[in-house]
Design a protein around this motif. Structure first.
Motif, PDB file in Angstrom:
ATOM      1  N   GLN A  31       0.836  -1.189   0.000  1.00  0.00           N
ATOM      2  CA  GLN A  31       0.000   0.000   0.000  1.00  0.00           C
ATOM      3  C   GLN A  31       0.878   1.250   0.000  1.00  0.00           C
ATOM      4  O   GLN A  31       1.927   1.262   0.630  1.00  0.00           O
ATOM      5  N   PRO A  32       0.453   2.286  -0.688  1.00  0.00           N
ATOM      6  CA  PRO A  32       1.259   3.504  -0.717  1.00  0.00           C
ATOM      7  C   PRO A  32       1.291   4.194   0.637  1.00  0.00           C
ATOM      8  O   PRO A  32       0.326   4.150   1.387  1.00  0.00           O
TER       9      PRO A  32
ATOM     10  N   ARG B  29     -16.685  -5.657  -8.463  1.00  0.00           N
ATOM     11  CA  ARG B  29     -15.458  -5.697  -9.279  1.00  0.00           C
ATOM     12  C   ARG B  29     -14.634  -4.417  -9.194  1.00  0.00           C
ATOM     13  O   ARG B  29     -13.408  -4.469  -9.219  1.00  0.00           O
ATOM     14  N   THR B  30     -15.315  -3.265  -9.115  1.00  0.00           N
ATOM     15  CA  THR B  30     -14.589  -1.986  -9.179  1.00  0.00           C
ATOM     16  C   THR B  30     -14.663  -1.186  -7.886  1.00  0.00           C
ATOM     17  O   THR B  30     -13.983  -0.174  -7.758  1.00  0.00           O
ATOM     18  N   GLY B  31     -15.528  -1.595  -6.957  1.00  0.00           N
ATOM     19  CA  GLY B  31     -15.731  -0.829  -5.733  1.00  0.00           C
ATOM     20  C   GLY B  31     -16.665   0.342  -5.926  1.00  0.00           C
ATOM     21  O   GLY B  31     -16.897   1.121  -5.010  1.00  0.00           O
TER      22      GLY B  31
ATOM     23  N   THR C 226     -20.215  10.169  -7.917  1.00  0.00           N
ATOM     24  CA  THR C 226     -19.874  10.998  -6.751  1.00  0.00           C
ATOM     25  C   THR C 226     -18.424  10.814  -6.298  1.00  0.00           C
ATOM     26  O   THR C 226     -17.998  11.442  -5.331  1.00  0.00           O
ATOM     27  N   GLY C 227     -17.666   9.956  -6.985  1.00  0.00           N
ATOM     28  CA  GLY C 227     -16.257   9.779  -6.662  1.00  0.00           C
ATOM     29  C   GLY C 227     -16.007   8.989  -5.395  1.00  0.00           C
ATOM     30  O   GLY C 227     -15.079   9.288  -4.646  1.00  0.00           O
ATOM     31  N   LEU C 228     -16.817   7.954  -5.159  1.00  0.00           N
ATOM     32  CA  LEU C 228     -16.666   7.113  -3.977  1.00  0.00           C
ATOM     33  C   LEU C 228     -16.233   5.708  -4.378  1.00  0.00           C
ATOM     34  O   LEU C 228     -16.446   5.284  -5.513  1.00  0.00           O
ATOM     35  N   ARG C 229     -15.645   4.993  -3.435  1.00  0.00           N
ATOM     36  CA  ARG C 229     -15.259   3.593  -3.673  1.00  0.00           C
ATOM     37  C   ARG C 229     -15.360   2.832  -2.359  1.00  0.00           C
ATOM     38  O   ARG C 229     -14.995   3.339  -1.307  1.00  0.00           O
ATOM     39  N   VAL C 230     -15.815   1.579  -2.440  1.00  0.00           N
ATOM     40  CA  VAL C 230     -15.871   0.682  -1.298  1.00  0.00           C
ATOM     41  C   VAL C 230     -14.581  -0.127  -1.289  1.00  0.00           C
ATOM     42  O   VAL C 230     -14.238  -0.765  -2.288  1.00  0.00           O
ATOM     43  N   VAL C 231     -13.858  -0.083  -0.158  1.00  0.00           N
ATOM     44  CA  VAL C 231     -12.606  -0.834  -0.017  1.00  0.00           C
ATOM     45  C   VAL C 231     -12.587  -1.532   1.334  1.00  0.00           C
ATOM     46  O   VAL C 231     -13.318  -1.163   2.248  1.00  0.00           O
ATOM     47  N   HIS C 232     -11.730  -2.549   1.448  1.00  0.00           N
ATOM     48  CA  HIS C 232     -11.571  -3.265   2.709  1.00  0.00           C
ATOM     49  C   HIS C 232     -10.931  -2.327   3.730  1.00  0.00           C
ATOM     50  O   HIS C 232      -9.995  -1.585   3.411  1.00  0.00           O
TER      51      HIS C 232
ATOM     52  N   GLN D 115      -7.881  -2.638  -0.271  1.00  0.00           N
ATOM     53  CA  GLN D 115      -8.151  -3.278  -1.555  1.00  0.00           C
ATOM     54  C   GLN D 115      -9.663  -3.412  -1.761  1.00  0.00           C
ATOM     55  O   GLN D 115     -10.445  -3.283  -0.829  1.00  0.00           O
ATOM     56  N   LEU D 116     -10.055  -3.713  -2.996  1.00  0.00           N
ATOM     57  CA  LEU D 116     -11.464  -3.956  -3.288  1.00  0.00           C
ATOM     58  C   LEU D 116     -11.950  -5.158  -2.487  1.00  0.00           C
ATOM     59  O   LEU D 116     -11.183  -6.093  -2.242  1.00  0.00           O
ATOM     60  N   ILE D 117     -13.232  -5.156  -2.118  1.00  0.00           N
ATOM     61  CA  ILE D 117     -13.750  -6.238  -1.277  1.00  0.00           C
ATOM     62  C   ILE D 117     -14.162  -7.459  -2.087  1.00  0.00           C
ATOM     63  O   ILE D 117     -14.300  -8.535  -1.533  1.00  0.00           O
TER      64      ILE D 117
END
Length: 193
Positions: free
Chosen positions: A9-10, A123-125, A133-139, A144-146
């Motif tokens: 992770q960065p 697949r993409t979160g 809206t520029g959101l993403r679901v991550v672990h 990472q993607l769930i």
């Protein structure tokens, strides 16, 4: 003293927009990461938890994404009802053509929900609303993607919890990770990109 990279992770320097400075309340670090560089300090050597690869999404923007998702899912059933009314007019009961139009509209709406909320988001979160809206679901731990399986569990829990109690929907207003109950079940967070 520098801290070693963790799980690919960065690392974000303190003070970067959308990031908490190291060691501040509300900061999340990955398991095994210690902002002080020594294992065994703080909360089992893990600091405050994981620093997400973006800012945690606030409640209003999450509600906006959910409304956008609801709008695209509701279009096919509305079209089905309109077509049924056009076919059968103002009759008290629907004929076969109107019934088929309504069932088709609801089936297409369900298919859109499956594609948008289960497959695309898994697949993409990002569902359609989250993408706009520029959101993403991550672990919450790895960033990472769930994946499809966890996303399926997330969406099933969301449907159950939302029907049982409104608290699920408003829980992010006071939660430190801004999670709903269904986020907590699968251990995910929603971030702004």
């Amino acid at each position: 003293m520098t801290t070693p990279p963790y799980d690919g992770q960065p690392q974000f320097p303190p003070g970067q927009p959308g990031q908490y400075p190291a060691g501040q309340p509300g900061q999340f670090q990955p398991q095994g990461y210690n902002p002080y560089g020594q294992a065994g300090q703080g909360q089992g050597g893990y600091g405050y938890g994981y620093a997400p690869p973006g800012q945690l999404a606030g409640w209003p923007i999450r509600v906006g994404a959910s409304i956008l998702d609801s709008l695209i899912i509701s279009i096919p059933p509305i079209v089905g009802v309109i077509v049924a009314l056009v076919i059968d007019g103002d009759q008290d009961e629907l004929g076969p053509g109107g019934g088929i139009a309504m069932v088709t509209g609801f089936a297409v709406g369900f298919a859109v929900w499956v594609w948008n909320r289960l497959i695309q988001q898994g697949r993409t979160g990002q569902s359609f609303g989250k993408k706009l809206t520029g959101l993403r679901v991550v672990h919450a731990q790895s960033g990472q993607l769930i994946g499809l399986g966890s996303n399926l569990g997330r969406e099933i829990c969301a449907q159950i919890f939302n029907q049982l109690c409104i608290l699920n929907v408003i829980w992010p207003l006071w939660d430190d990770k801004q999670q709903t109950w269904h986020d907590k079940v699968v251990n995910d967070i929603v971030i702004r990109l």
